[in-house]
Scaffold this active site. Structure first.
Site, PDB file in Angstrom:
ATOM      1  N   LYS A   1       8.235 -26.644  22.935  1.00 23.11           N
ATOM      2  CA  LYS A   1       9.595 -26.064  22.856  1.00 23.11           C
ATOM      3  C   LYS A   1      10.480 -26.973  21.994  1.00 23.11           C
ATOM      4  CE  LYS A   1      11.766 -29.338  25.416  1.00 23.11           C
ATOM      5  NZ  LYS A   1      12.524 -30.373  24.822  1.00 23.11           N
TER       6      LYS A   1
ATOM      7  N   ASP B   1      11.366 -29.371  32.858  1.00 28.71           N
ATOM      8  CA  ASP B   1      11.077 -28.437  31.759  1.00 28.71           C
ATOM      9  C   ASP B   1       9.974 -27.441  32.115  1.00 28.71           C
ATOM     10  OD1 ASP B   1      12.909 -29.525  30.025  1.00 28.71           O
ATOM     11  OD2 ASP B   1      11.450 -30.716  28.895  1.00 28.71           O
TER      12      ASP B   1
HETATM   13  P1  ATP Z   1      10.048 -33.826  27.113  1.00 33.02           P
HETATM   14  O1  ATP Z   1      10.402 -33.109  25.843  1.00 33.02           O
HETATM   15  O2  ATP Z   1       9.692 -32.889  28.265  1.00 33.02           O
HETATM   16  O3  ATP Z   1      10.985 -34.899  27.500  1.00 33.02           O
HETATM   17  P2  ATP Z   1       8.128 -35.273  25.569  1.00 33.02           P
HETATM   18  O4  ATP Z   1       7.570 -34.209  24.671  1.00 33.02           O
HETATM   19  O5  ATP Z   1       9.156 -36.156  24.992  1.00 33.02           O
HETATM   20  O6  ATP Z   1       8.650 -34.596  26.882  1.00 33.02           O
HETATM   21  P3  ATP Z   1       5.460 -35.863  26.426  1.00 33.02           P
HETATM   22  O7  ATP Z   1       4.679 -35.543  25.191  1.00 33.02           O
HETATM   23  O8  ATP Z   1       5.397 -34.908  27.555  1.00 33.02           O
HETATM   24  O9  ATP Z   1       6.970 -36.195  26.088  1.00 33.02           O
HETATM   25  O10 ATP Z   1       4.957 -37.321  26.897  1.00 33.02           O
HETATM   26  C1  ATP Z   1       5.701 -38.232  27.657  1.00 33.02           C
HETATM   27  C2  ATP Z   1       4.737 -39.170  28.407  1.00 33.02           C
HETATM   28  O11 ATP Z   1       4.113 -38.412  29.435  1.00 33.02           O
HETATM   29  C3  ATP Z   1       3.594 -39.695  27.537  1.00 33.02           C
HETATM   30  O12 ATP Z   1       3.898 -40.938  26.983  1.00 33.02           O
HETATM   31  C4  ATP Z   1       2.410 -39.745  28.485  1.00 33.02           C
HETATM   32  O13 ATP Z   1       2.201 -41.068  28.966  1.00 33.02           O
HETATM   33  C5  ATP Z   1       2.790 -38.896  29.685  1.00 33.02           C
HETATM   34  N1  ATP Z   1       1.914 -37.710  29.881  1.00 33.02           N
HETATM   35  C6  ATP Z   1       1.435 -37.288  31.044  1.00 33.02           C
HETATM   36  N2  ATP Z   1       0.721 -36.164  30.895  1.00 33.02           N
HETATM   37  C7  ATP Z   1       0.734 -35.836  29.599  1.00 33.02           C
HETATM   38  C8  ATP Z   1       0.169 -34.773  28.839  1.00 33.02           C
HETATM   39  N3  ATP Z   1      -0.578 -33.823  29.390  1.00 33.02           N
HETATM   40  N4  ATP Z   1       0.444 -34.745  27.514  1.00 33.02           N
HETATM   41  C9  ATP Z   1       1.226 -35.704  26.967  1.00 33.02           C
HETATM   42  N5  ATP Z   1       1.745 -36.746  27.633  1.00 33.02           N
HETATM   43  C10 ATP Z   1       1.524 -36.820  28.943  1.00 33.02           C
END
Ligand code: ATP
Length: 292
Positions: A12, A138
Site C-alpha cells: 500500500k 495496517d
Molecule cells: P509499515 O508500512 O506497515 O510501517 P514497513 O513496510 O515500513 O511497514 P515492513 O516491510 O513490514 O515495514 O518491515 C518492518 C520490519 O518488520 C522488518 O525490518 C522485519 O524485521 C519485520 N518483519 C516481520 N515480518 C515481516 C515480513 N513478513 N516481511 C517483512 N518484514 C517483516
C-alpha cells in the site's frame, strides 16, 4: 492429499498521512488515505506432515522465527480455529523491507485470508479484519485492499472506489535505507491540526477525481519532517521525481519509499529518467482494486 495455496500480497501507499496526536496507549491518532498498489509479495502455503509452522523467505533481512508477522498471523488463526499447526509458508519478497509499504502487514493479511480458504472456514471479510487488527494497525486495511480513509490507529476504515482508470505509481527507494516506523512516530511531535483538517477533507475528493493538479497542492505526510531531515537522500529523490511537475510526489508511511502518481506511463517514465545516476531502486506499478 496435502494442499498448497499461492497468494499475492500487495503493498500500500499513503496518499496523505496526518498524525493528529499521541494517545495515552503510546499509539498515535491519525488519518490517512490508503491505496493498494500492484507491487506484491508472493506467499506459498503448504500443508505439512510435520507439526509446527515453518517459515522460509528469500530476503536476508526478514526474520523467519516467531517474530515474522506471517508466523504471528498463522499462529493466531490456527489458535482461534483450534487447528493443530502443520504448515510451511514461503515468502517471496518483492516489496522492499522497512520501506513504508506495509510489507509485513500484507504478508500477514494474505496468510489470514489464505488459511480461511485452505481450511474451508466461512469467515467474512469483517471477521478476518478483526483478527488482523490483533496483529497490526495496517493489517485490516490490507486484508480488504483498494482505497480507504483510515482513522484512529489506522483500524477505523471507510472504503471508496479507487480512481478509474488506475493511476501509474512510481516507487523510488534509496538503496540500502530502511526506516523504523516506531522511530519515525517517536520523533514526530503533533502540532496545530486546524488547517490540516480542512486540507485533509479535500484530499480524498481530489484523489478520487484523479485531479492531480489539485492533489499536488494539498497532499502531505506529517512524517516527512522526521524522515527527510534524517535521510537527505530521500528528499533528493522526492525533489527529482517532482521536477517534471506532472505527478504527485510524496513519501509513503514513515518512508524511505517515495511514490509518484502519474496519469499515464509517458509522464511516469519522464519522471523516472530524472533519477538517473542516483543509488535508487525503482518500481513502476499502478493503483489496484480491493480483494473482496
Ligand atoms: P509499515 O508500512 O506497515 O510501517 P514497513 O513496510 O515500513 O511497514 P515492513 O516491510 O513490514 O515495514 O518491515 C518492518 C520490519 O518488520 C522488518 O525490518 C522485519 O524485521 C519485520 N518483519 C516481520 N515480518 C515481516 C515480513 N513478513 N516481511 C517483512 N518484514 C517483516
Amino acid at each position: 492429499m496435502k494442499k498448497t495455496l499461492i497468494l499475492q500480497a500487495p503493498a500500500k501507499i499513503n496518499v496523505g498521512l496526518w498524525v493528529k496526536s499521541k494517545r495515552p496507549d503510546g499509539y498515535h491518532d491519525l488519518a490517512s488515505i490508503m491505496q493498494t498498489i500492484s507491487l506484491a509479495d508472493i506467499i506459498t502455503i503448504n500443508e505439512s506432515t510435520e507439526h509446527g509452522i515453518r517459515i522460509t523467505c528469500d530476503h536476508p533481512l526478514v526474520p523467519t522465527d516467531s517474530t515474522n508477522l506471517v508466523h504471528r498471523a498463522a499462529t493466531l488463526f490456527l489458535d482461534q480455529m483450534s487447528i493443530v499447526p502443520a504448515l510451511t509458508i514461503h515468502i517471496e519478497k518483492k516489496i522492499p523491507v522497512a520501506a513504508g509499504l506495509a510489507g509485513g502487514s500484507t504478508d500477514a493479511a494474505a496468510v489470514l485470508t489464505g488459511l480461511a480458504r485452505l481450511y474451508d472456514k466461512s469467515l467474512s471479510p469483517a471477521d478476518l479484519m478483526k483478527m488482523g487488527s490483533l496483529i497490526g494497525s495496517d493489517v485490516p486495511f490490507v486484508i480488504h485492499g483498494g482505497l480507504a480513509v483510515a482513522e484512529g490507529r489506522g483500524e477505523k476504515l471507510s472504503f471508496h472506489e479507487p480512481p478509474r482508470p488506475p493511476l501509474v505509481v512510481v516507487i523510488a527507494i534509496p538503496s540500502g535505507v530502511g526506516v523504523s516506523t516506531k522511530w519515525a512516530y517517536e520523533n514526530y511531535h503533533p502540532g496545530n491540526n486546524e488547517a490540516k483538517e480542512r486540507t485533509f477533507n479535500m484530499l480524498l475528493d481530489a484523489y478520487r477525481a484523479r485531479n492531480l493538479d489539485v492533489l499536488r497542492k494539498l497532499v502531505f505526510n506529517d512524517l516527512e519532517s522526521v524522515t527527510l531531515h534524517r535521510y537527505p537522500e530521500v528528499l533528493r529523490i522526492k525533489e527529482r521525481l517532482a521536477a517534471t511537475e506532472e505527478g504527485v510526489v510524496l513519501m509513503s508511511g514513515s518512508g524511505p519509499s517515495v511514490f509518484g502518481l502519474f496519469a499515464d506511463k509517458r509522464s511516469a517514465m519522464k519522471a523516472v529518467r530524472t533519477l538517473d545516476g542516483l543509488p535508487v531502486d525503482v518500481f513502476i506499478e499502478h493503483t489496484a482494486k480491493k480483494h473482496f
